[in-house]
Design an enzyme around this catalytic site. Structure first.
Site, mmCIF file in Angstrom:
data_model
loop_
_atom_site.group_PDB
_atom_site.id
_atom_site.type_symbol
_atom_site.label_atom_id
_atom_site.label_comp_id
_atom_site.label_asym_id
_atom_site.label_seq_id
_atom_site.Cartn_x
_atom_site.Cartn_y
_atom_site.Cartn_z
ATOM 1 N N LYS A 100 0.626 -1.123 -0.456
ATOM 2 C CA LYS A 100 -0.322 -0.304 -0.020
ATOM 3 C C LYS A 100 1.104 1.300 0.086
ATOM 4 C CE LYS A 100 -4.539 -1.251 2.346
ATOM 5 N NZ LYS A 100 -4.065 -2.795 2.301
ATOM 6 N N GLU A 122 -10.167 8.039 4.309
ATOM 7 C CA GLU A 122 -11.156 6.833 5.012
ATOM 8 C C GLU A 122 -9.760 5.767 5.201
ATOM 9 O OE1 GLU A 122 -12.348 7.099 2.473
ATOM 10 O OE2 GLU A 122 -11.829 4.649 1.319
ATOM 11 N N SER A 388 1.649 -9.820 -1.229
ATOM 12 C CA SER A 388 1.136 -7.954 -1.022
ATOM 13 C C SER A 388 1.579 -7.362 -0.064
ATOM 14 C CB SER A 388 0.531 -8.022 -1.498
ATOM 15 O OG SER A 388 -0.700 -8.843 -0.417
HETATM 16 C C1 LIG Z 1 -5.064 -3.914 1.462
HETATM 17 C C2 LIG Z 1 -4.201 -5.182 1.603
HETATM 18 C C3 LIG Z 1 -4.738 -5.992 0.583
HETATM 19 C C4 LIG Z 1 -5.895 -5.704 -0.567
HETATM 20 O O1 LIG Z 1 -5.422 -4.023 -1.533
HETATM 21 P P1 LIG Z 1 -6.105 -4.266 -3.202
HETATM 22 O O2 LIG Z 1 -6.012 -3.462 -3.592
HETATM 23 O O3 LIG Z 1 -7.100 -6.190 -3.285
HETATM 24 O O4 LIG Z 1 -3.979 -4.863 -3.265
HETATM 25 C C5 LIG Z 1 -3.730 -7.069 0.111
HETATM 26 N N1 LIG Z 1 -3.006 -7.447 1.049
HETATM 27 C C6 LIG Z 1 -2.538 -6.273 1.743
HETATM 28 C C7 LIG Z 1 -1.167 -7.030 2.402
HETATM 29 C C8 LIG Z 1 -3.433 -5.470 2.097
HETATM 30 O O5 LIG Z 1 -2.809 -4.504 3.429
#
Ligand SMILES: *Cc1c(COP(=O)(O)O)cnc(C)c1O
Length: 409
Positions: A100, A122, A388
């Site tokens: 993010k 938000e 992610s």
């Molecule tokens: C917020 C988040 C997501 C989901 O958000 P996307 O916009 O779909 O990528 C995925 N993995 C993590 C670790 C997150 O914090």
């Protein structure tokens, strides 16, 4: 196969000038905010495409975020499953522990170039709030985060993080006091303050230009991954897998491979407790076309056509819609969307931790679980997972709810 028909200039021509990816996307908000969005769009094209902005963002990514993040070969996990080789793009090693920050740093740098004093957003579980508070601290911007009172009570560690980083966390006390109300409150605040502030959306969602802007700031994942994977193996991956909440980490990695005909792409949605209404957040898999939060998309609706209540064990995935570009990529067959339930995500969480020494976020565990299932089915090939984020934030909850499985030796 439709899959080979992605134009070479796809990224430059999608969205179109009005913010549409095919029929999805656009900008469905009131006139005043539409003006503000036009201002951001204009700034995006003139500022973010300038060499000065690009080189500053590159420097920040290297010196502050710790990019490029590596790709790790998941050798022990691969061997345990069979012959398919699994790899992970390590966004868990991006500063603050997830992908993010990639778009938050871009959005906040844009805010600074536009002469804004404040960023507004938000947050639901608090992940976007923490990333934005981090970026705001770095750039010396004020940061107002709107958060439902119920979520504030549930997400104490992230609330503390935001406050330590100097953000103002504003409780939203009306309605169900969760994400939906927080979205409304943040939009209302922005409508009043748009001259001094910029609204920062946390995924490839919302009115134009956000789905495009967030994708382009996340594109770095795919660009790095493609080159790194080729350096490591002399080939491109056969399959690329990412979880889809709003869809920003997925768009980030997919956008690096869209033109590579041989690379198959998979977006994994959360099936939660199962396919019944209210038990999951698999919006592309089970949803239908509709307008929510300022854009046209595929969404889960309640009986009144409003965004439905959704659930996933991964709080970053429980959103009733998904990014408009994912809807287009589904329609043209370039990306396959499928689901993973809570239980399989938890199993993958422990398996990756124990086989590789990497504790994944519950969101990312959905992608890991899907890759594991594919590896068990396929005979050969390679799978690149977009990891992610890291799972520290999820440990207490998992231990409380599921306990720790015995060690198999
Ligand atoms: C917020 C988040 C997501 C989901 O958000 P996307 O916009 O779909 O990528 C995925 N993995 C993590 C670790 C997150 O914090």
């Amino acid at each position: 196969m439709t899959e080979n028909k992605i134009a070479a200039n796809y990224l430059n021509t999608h969205p179109d000038a009005n913010g549409y990816f095919g029929k999805y996307g656009g900008c469905y908000i009131d006139e005043k905010l539409k003006k503000a969005m036009e201002e951001i769009t204009e700034a995006y094209y003139t500022i973010c495409k300038s060499s000065r902005f690009i080189s500053e963002l590159r420097r920040i990514r290297k010196e502050f975020q710790g990019r490029p993040t590596p790709i790790s070969h998941l050798e022990r996990l691969s061997n345990a499953l069979g012959r398919v080789q699994l790899y992970a793009k390590r966004e868990d090693l991006n500063h603050s522990g997830a992908h993010k920050l990639n778009h938050c740093m871009g959005e906040a740098l844009l805010a600074k170039y536009m002469g804004k004093k404040k960023v507004i957003a938000e947050t639901g579980a608090g992940q976007h709030g923490v990333a934005l508070a981090t970026a705001a601290a770095y750039f010396g911007l004020e940061c107002d985060i709107y958060m439902g009172a119920v979520d504030i009570a549930k997400q104490a560690p992230n609330v503390s993080r935001m406050k330590i980083l100097g953000a103002r966390v504003i409780p939203v006390e009306h309605g169900l006091k969760t994400l939906k109300e927080a979205v409304d409150a943040a939009f209302n605040a922005y409508a009043k303050e748009y001259q001094d502030a910029i609204y920062c959306i946390g995924s490839v969602l919302g009115p134009h230009p956000f789905p495009m802007m967030v994708r382009d700031f996340q594109h770095v994942i795919g660009v790095e991954a493609r080159e790194q994977f080729f350096d490591m193996t002399g080939e491109l991956p056969d399959h690329v897998v990412a979880c889809v909440g709003g869809g920003s980490n997925a768009m980030g990695i997919f956008s690096g491979f869209l033109n590579d005909e041989t690379v198959r792409l998979y977006g994994v949605e959360p099936l939660g407790r199962g396919p019944s209404f209210g038990d999951h957040a698999a919006s592309i898999t089970y949803g239908s076309e509709g307008i929510m939060h300022g854009f046209n998309t595929i969404m889960l609706k309640d009986e009144n056509g409003e965004p439905a209540p959704v659930y996933s064990i991964a709080s970053g995935l429980d959103y009733p819609g998904s990014g408009p570009e994912h809807c287009l990529l589904r329609d043209i067959g370039r990306v396959t969307y499928d689901t993973i339930n809570d239980r399989d995500a938890i199993d993958a969480f422990f398996l990756l931790s124990r086989k590789e020494g990497i504790i994944p976020a519950l969101e990312s565990s959905h992608a890991v679980a899907y890759a594991i299932k594919m590896a068990q089915k396929l005979n050969t090939g390679s799978i690149l997972i977009c990891l992610s984020g890291r799972g520290d934030k999820d440990m207490d909850y998992i231990i409380e709810k599921y306990g720790i499985p015995d060690i198999e030796r």
